[in-house]
Design a protein around this motif. Structure first.
Motif, PDB file in Angstrom:
ATOM      1  N   ASN A   1       0.851  -1.193   0.000  1.00  0.00           N
ATOM      2  CA  ASN A   1       0.000   0.000   0.000  1.00  0.00           C
ATOM      3  C   ASN A   1       0.884   1.239   0.000  1.00  0.00           C
ATOM      4  N   LYS A   2       1.004   1.848  -1.185  1.00  0.00           N
ATOM      5  CA  LYS A   2       1.844   3.036  -1.341  1.00  0.00           C
ATOM      6  C   LYS A   2       1.109   4.090  -2.165  1.00  0.00           C
ATOM      7  N   PRO A   3       0.156   4.774  -1.548  1.00  0.00           N
ATOM      8  CA  PRO A   3      -0.574   5.808  -2.291  1.00  0.00           C
ATOM      9  C   PRO A   3       0.351   6.964  -2.663  1.00  0.00           C
ATOM     10  N   THR A   4       0.047   7.588  -3.795  1.00  0.00           N
ATOM     11  CA  THR A   4       0.864   8.715  -4.269  1.00  0.00           C
ATOM     12  C   THR A   4      -0.015   9.915  -4.589  1.00  0.00           C
ATOM     13  N   ARG A   5       0.626  11.056  -4.610  1.00  0.00           N
ATOM     14  CA  ARG A   5      -0.055  12.295  -4.991  1.00  0.00           C
ATOM     15  C   ARG A   5       0.948  13.192  -5.705  1.00  0.00           C
ATOM     16  N   LYS A   6       0.466  13.828  -6.772  1.00  0.00           N
ATOM     17  CA  LYS A   6       1.281  14.814  -7.484  1.00  0.00           C
ATOM     18  C   LYS A   6       0.946  16.193  -6.937  1.00  0.00           C
ATOM     19  N   ILE A   7       1.983  16.937  -6.623  1.00  0.00           N
ATOM     20  CA  ILE A   7       1.803  18.331  -6.211  1.00  0.00           C
ATOM     21  C   ILE A   7       2.403  19.183  -7.324  1.00  0.00           C
ATOM     22  N   HIS A   8       1.525  19.796  -8.098  1.00  0.00           N
ATOM     23  CA  HIS A   8       1.965  20.571  -9.264  1.00  0.00           C
ATOM     24  C   HIS A   8       2.530  21.928  -8.844  1.00  0.00           C
ATOM     25  N   LEU A   9       3.548  22.333  -9.566  1.00  0.00           N
ATOM     26  CA  LEU A   9       4.182  23.631  -9.337  1.00  0.00           C
ATOM     27  C   LEU A   9       3.968  24.477 -10.589  1.00  0.00           C
ATOM     28  N   GLY A  10       2.759  24.923 -10.768  1.00  0.00           N
ATOM     29  CA  GLY A  10       2.409  25.699 -11.950  1.00  0.00           C
ATOM     30  C   GLY A  10       2.871  27.142 -11.855  1.00  0.00           C
ATOM     31  N   SER A  11       2.518  27.910 -12.842  1.00  0.00           N
ATOM     32  CA  SER A  11       2.960  29.305 -12.906  1.00  0.00           C
ATOM     33  C   SER A  11       2.429  30.132 -11.742  1.00  0.00           C
ATOM     34  N   THR A  12       1.258  29.796 -11.227  1.00  0.00           N
ATOM     35  CA  THR A  12       0.701  30.525 -10.087  1.00  0.00           C
ATOM     36  C   THR A  12       1.525  30.265  -8.829  1.00  0.00           C
ATOM     37  N   ALA A  13       1.900  29.016  -8.623  1.00  0.00           N
ATOM     38  CA  ALA A  13       2.714  28.676  -7.446  1.00  0.00           C
ATOM     39  C   ALA A  13       4.066  29.368  -7.502  1.00  0.00           C
ATOM     40  N   LEU A  14       4.614  29.524  -8.700  1.00  0.00           N
ATOM     41  CA  LEU A  14       5.946  30.109  -8.846  1.00  0.00           C
ATOM     42  C   LEU A  14       5.975  31.616  -8.609  1.00  0.00           C
ATOM     43  N   LEU A  15       4.829  32.211  -8.383  1.00  0.00           N
ATOM     44  CA  LEU A  15       4.795  33.629  -8.048  1.00  0.00           C
ATOM     45  C   LEU A  15       5.241  33.869  -6.607  1.00  0.00           C
ATOM     46  N   SER A  16       5.168  32.832  -5.780  1.00  0.00           N
ATOM     47  CA  SER A  16       5.558  32.930  -4.373  1.00  0.00           C
ATOM     48  C   SER A  16       7.062  32.762  -4.222  1.00  0.00           C
ATOM     49  N   THR A  17       7.536  33.013  -3.003  1.00  0.00           N
ATOM     50  CA  THR A  17       8.948  32.805  -2.705  1.00  0.00           C
ATOM     51  C   THR A  17       9.209  31.305  -2.565  1.00  0.00           C
ATOM     52  N   PRO A  18      10.452  30.860  -2.725  1.00  0.00           N
ATOM     53  CA  PRO A  18      10.748  29.434  -2.552  1.00  0.00           C
ATOM     54  C   PRO A  18      10.333  28.906  -1.183  1.00  0.00           C
ATOM     55  N   GLU A  19      10.496  29.702  -0.156  1.00  0.00           N
ATOM     56  CA  GLU A  19      10.122  29.282   1.194  1.00  0.00           C
ATOM     57  C   GLU A  19       8.621  29.039   1.287  1.00  0.00           C
ATOM     58  N   LYS A  20       7.826  29.932   0.702  1.00  0.00           N
ATOM     59  CA  LYS A  20       6.371  29.767   0.732  1.00  0.00           C
ATOM     60  C   LYS A  20       5.938  28.554  -0.090  1.00  0.00           C
ATOM     61  N   ILE A  21       6.629  28.314  -1.195  1.00  0.00           N
ATOM     62  CA  ILE A  21       6.307  27.148  -2.022  1.00  0.00           C
ATOM     63  C   ILE A  21       6.570  25.872  -1.232  1.00  0.00           C
ATOM     64  N   VAL A  22       7.722  25.819  -0.543  1.00  0.00           N
ATOM     65  CA  VAL A  22       8.052  24.637   0.271  1.00  0.00           C
ATOM     66  C   VAL A  22       7.032  24.475   1.393  1.00  0.00           C
ATOM     67  N   ASN A  23       6.610  25.574   2.001  1.00  0.00           N
ATOM     68  CA  ASN A  23       5.576  25.491   3.049  1.00  0.00           C
ATOM     69  C   ASN A  23       4.274  24.926   2.485  1.00  0.00           C
ATOM     70  N   GLN A  24       3.908  25.354   1.280  1.00  0.00           N
ATOM     71  CA  GLN A  24       2.693  24.839   0.654  1.00  0.00           C
ATOM     72  C   GLN A  24       2.827  23.345   0.359  1.00  0.00           C
ATOM     73  N   ILE A  25       4.016  22.938  -0.106  1.00  0.00           N
ATOM     74  CA  ILE A  25       4.240  21.524  -0.406  1.00  0.00           C
ATOM     75  C   ILE A  25       4.174  20.695   0.868  1.00  0.00           C
ATOM     76  N   THR A  26       4.845  21.144   1.930  1.00  0.00           N
ATOM     77  CA  THR A  26       4.833  20.375   3.179  1.00  0.00           C
ATOM     78  C   THR A  26       3.420  20.325   3.767  1.00  0.00           C
ATOM     79  N   PHE A  27       2.663  21.406   3.629  1.00  0.00           N
ATOM     80  CA  PHE A  27       1.272  21.400   4.082  1.00  0.00           C
ATOM     81  C   PHE A  27       0.464  20.374   3.287  1.00  0.00           C
ATOM     82  N   SER A  28       0.667  20.342   1.969  1.00  0.00           N
ATOM     83  CA  SER A  28      -0.038  19.377   1.119  1.00  0.00           C
ATOM     84  C   SER A  28       0.333  17.949   1.492  1.00  0.00           C
ATOM     85  N   ILE A  29       1.598  17.738   1.833  1.00  0.00           N
ATOM     86  CA  ILE A  29       2.056  16.404   2.237  1.00  0.00           C
ATOM     87  C   ILE A  29       1.366  15.987   3.529  1.00  0.00           C
TER      88      ILE A  29
END
Length: 147
Positions: free
Chosen positions: A106-134
């Protein structure tokens, strides 16, 4: 350059086809002016790609150093930066593939897309969003597993 212009044109088509959206002539005109500006200044797109690449490199470095759950595996599909996914789809937005190892089978997966909207944020905010999604993904799986 063609993909950027195609994306902008698709935004206009989506805006015009949205039955719930009141489309103003001004909005369409502004979007078309942006497309014309891209056509007249292709070097602007190159600078945007360079900035995005640098930002994504920093995101990967920060995410690699983040303290994540040991049951979580992270793979990257970020062309020109880091690609660890076997069948990376380079035609779509770059993404992070998260695998939660619940058991041997049992190894469920999820894709977290980094589209153009996400790239408007700072790298730190993007990582925070990714860790929150995780964490959100992990919580969803745990709730299903635990009942």
């Amino acid at each position: 350059m063609e993909t950027e212009i195609k994306e902008k044109l698709e935004e206009i088509v989506a805006l015009l086809n949205d039955p719930e959206e009141t489309v103003l002539e001004k909005e369409v005109k502004e979007k078309l002016e942006k497309i014309l500006a891209l056509l007249n200044n292709p070097e602007k797109i190159v600078m945007g790609k360079k900035e995005s690449k640098e930002k994504l490199e920093k995101v990967v470095a920060l995410l690699d150093n983040a303290m994540l759950d040991p049951d979580i595996d992270i793979d990257y599909c970020i062309p020109d930066v880091k690609t660890t996914v076997e069948n990376c789809d380079t035609s779509s937005d770059p993404y992070v593939l998260v695998t939660y190892i619940v058991g041997d089978y049992n190894k469920p997966t999820r894709k977290i897309h980094l589209g153009s909207t996400a790239l408007l944020s700072t790298p730190e905010k993007i990582v925070n969003q990714i860790t929150f999604s995780i964490e959100e993904f992990k919580g969803e799986i745990d709730s299903v597993e635990m009942g």
